[in-house]
Design a protein around this motif. Sequence first.
Motif, PDB file in Angstrom:
ATOM      1  N   TRP A 133     -77.277  71.442 -60.358  1.00 30.85           N
ATOM      2  CA  TRP A 133     -75.938  71.209 -60.900  1.00 30.85           C
ATOM      3  C   TRP A 133     -75.320  69.909 -60.387  1.00 30.85           C
ATOM      4  O   TRP A 133     -74.230  69.538 -60.838  1.00 30.85           O
ATOM      5  CB  TRP A 133     -74.998  72.348 -60.495  1.00 30.85           C
ATOM      6  N   ARG A 154     -72.833  74.941 -66.804  1.00 31.75           N
ATOM      7  CA  ARG A 154     -72.972  75.942 -67.862  1.00 31.75           C
ATOM      8  C   ARG A 154     -74.143  76.859 -67.565  1.00 31.75           C
ATOM      9  O   ARG A 154     -75.294  76.413 -67.495  1.00 31.75           O
ATOM     10  CB  ARG A 154     -73.141  75.258 -69.217  1.00 31.75           C
ATOM     11  N   GLU A 155     -73.848  78.142 -67.370  1.00 35.32           N
ATOM     12  CA  GLU A 155     -74.861  79.150 -67.068  1.00 35.32           C
ATOM     13  C   GLU A 155     -74.461  80.465 -67.733  1.00 35.32           C
ATOM     14  O   GLU A 155     -73.284  80.696 -68.011  1.00 35.32           O
ATOM     15  CB  GLU A 155     -74.973  79.379 -65.553  1.00 35.32           C
ATOM     16  N   PRO A 156     -75.422  81.360 -67.951  1.00 40.24           N
ATOM     17  CA  PRO A 156     -75.077  82.682 -68.497  1.00 40.24           C
ATOM     18  C   PRO A 156     -74.715  83.661 -67.387  1.00 40.24           C
ATOM     19  O   PRO A 156     -74.884  83.357 -66.190  1.00 40.24           O
ATOM     20  CB  PRO A 156     -76.385  83.109 -69.168  1.00 40.24           C
ATOM     21  N   GLU A 195     -69.256  79.719 -68.987  1.00 41.03           N
ATOM     22  CA  GLU A 195     -70.303  80.685 -69.318  1.00 41.03           C
ATOM     23  C   GLU A 195     -70.872  80.405 -70.703  1.00 41.03           C
ATOM     24  O   GLU A 195     -70.128  80.123 -71.656  1.00 41.03           O
ATOM     25  CB  GLU A 195     -69.756  82.117 -69.267  1.00 41.03           C
ATOM     26  N   PRO A 214     -76.990  83.892 -73.124  1.00 35.68           N
ATOM     27  CA  PRO A 214     -78.370  83.887 -72.634  1.00 35.68           C
ATOM     28  C   PRO A 214     -79.318  83.131 -73.563  1.00 35.68           C
ATOM     29  O   PRO A 214     -80.265  82.481 -73.094  1.00 35.68           O
ATOM     30  CB  PRO A 214     -78.722  85.376 -72.564  1.00 35.68           C
ATOM     31  N   ARG A 267     -78.654  80.491 -75.482  1.00 39.66           N
ATOM     32  CA  ARG A 267     -78.512  79.050 -75.267  1.00 39.66           C
ATOM     33  C   ARG A 267     -79.121  78.653 -73.922  1.00 39.66           C
ATOM     34  O   ARG A 267     -79.794  77.614 -73.816  1.00 39.66           O
ATOM     35  CB  ARG A 267     -77.040  78.650 -75.313  1.00 39.66           C
ATOM     36  N   ALA A 268     -78.901  79.476 -72.904  1.00 35.14           N
ATOM     37  CA  ALA A 268     -79.459  79.177 -71.586  1.00 35.14           C
ATOM     38  C   ALA A 268     -80.985  79.128 -71.653  1.00 35.14           C
ATOM     39  O   ALA A 268     -81.618  78.260 -71.050  1.00 35.14           O
ATOM     40  CB  ALA A 268     -79.007  80.224 -70.581  1.00 35.14           C
ATOM     41  N   ARG A 269     -81.568  80.055 -72.395  1.00 34.70           N
ATOM     42  CA  ARG A 269     -83.031  80.086 -72.517  1.00 34.70           C
ATOM     43  C   ARG A 269     -83.547  78.796 -73.145  1.00 34.70           C
ATOM     44  O   ARG A 269     -84.541  78.220 -72.682  1.00 34.70           O
ATOM     45  CB  ARG A 269     -83.439  81.305 -73.346  1.00 34.70           C
ATOM     46  N   GLU A 321     -82.170  75.854 -73.112  1.00 31.45           N
ATOM     47  CA  GLU A 321     -82.011  74.733 -72.192  1.00 31.45           C
ATOM     48  C   GLU A 321     -83.006  74.805 -71.043  1.00 31.45           C
ATOM     49  O   GLU A 321     -83.547  73.774 -70.608  1.00 31.45           O
ATOM     50  CB  GLU A 321     -80.578  74.696 -71.662  1.00 31.45           C
ATOM     51  N   MET A 322     -83.284  75.999 -70.544  1.00 31.71           N
ATOM     52  CA  MET A 322     -84.234  76.156 -69.442  1.00 31.71           C
ATOM     53  C   MET A 322     -85.645  75.781 -69.869  1.00 31.71           C
ATOM     54  O   MET A 322     -86.414  75.191 -69.097  1.00 31.71           O
ATOM     55  CB  MET A 322     -84.197  77.594 -68.916  1.00 31.71           C
ATOM     56  N   LEU A 382     -83.967  85.267 -66.480  1.00 33.82           N
ATOM     57  CA  LEU A 382     -82.808  85.739 -67.222  1.00 33.82           C
ATOM     58  C   LEU A 382     -82.663  87.255 -67.122  1.00 33.82           C
ATOM     59  O   LEU A 382     -81.550  87.777 -67.044  1.00 33.82           O
ATOM     60  CB  LEU A 382     -82.906  85.305 -68.679  1.00 33.82           C
TER      61      LEU A 382
END
Length: 269
Positions: A134, A145-147, A208, A211, A213-215, A217-218, A233
């Motif tokens: 971060w 930005r994280e879930p 926040e 999940p 979107r986080a996936r 990006e990860m 996740l």
Amino acid sequence: MILVTGATGNVGRHVVGELLCADVKVRALTRDPATARLPGEVEVARTGEMPLDGVTSMFLNPAVFWNGLGDLLDRARDHGVRRVVMLSSSAALDDDPRNVIGAHHLEFERAIEASGLEWTFVRPGEFATNALAWADTIRAGEPVREPYARARTTPIHERDIAAVAARALLSDGLVGAKPVLSGPEALTYPEMVEIIGAAAGIPARFEEISPERAREEMLRRPYMREAIVDALLRVRAEAVDRAPEISPEVERITGRPARTFAEWAADHF
């Protein structure tokens, strides 16, 4: 002599430092000895060469051996190595086959147990150093930005992991032990972001995201496989509104309290 694999990593570099403070000879393995920046008294060698002559104990970071240990344990035993201290993970406590992180560490643990060598498996939870991802975002004034904003974790300072590993290498009290390590407090990611902002002396915000979107990006990050992302996740989702267990092992083993996340942030920001 003690061999340290992954010697320039977040934990390995501090293991080297702990061993030098104990006046022990250290051979440090790294992918590029020319850029290792380790103290002059350390013998530095290339990871691929894996020199084991004169080694009595080994700190093993499985991240260095993602494709397997091969004949390393047999070679270690043949060279007179007596003890392996492995940087494992608390994910090894999860017997869900979908948790590829836990399965990877368990595979290595079982191989070491079967080798006939003395062993200790150090099982930390989430590394505080994960929050370094971060840093650029916070310094740029953008929100992190994280879930799963309500998920709680117990981030542990890498120096505490190294201190426990060093004691396992230097004394017999942890032979056959699998200490689970954590930081001294349970925090959400928004709380961690706020602590980092205070340490850096700049505003820090959390936002926040879903999940899904986080996936996405990860998966754009180097070395991130789908199975790993899905496991991370899933663990985070299960931590929502749950109070994680705080381990006393760092203090029990080292004789001093585990470092707080605020102390970690002050060390890095």
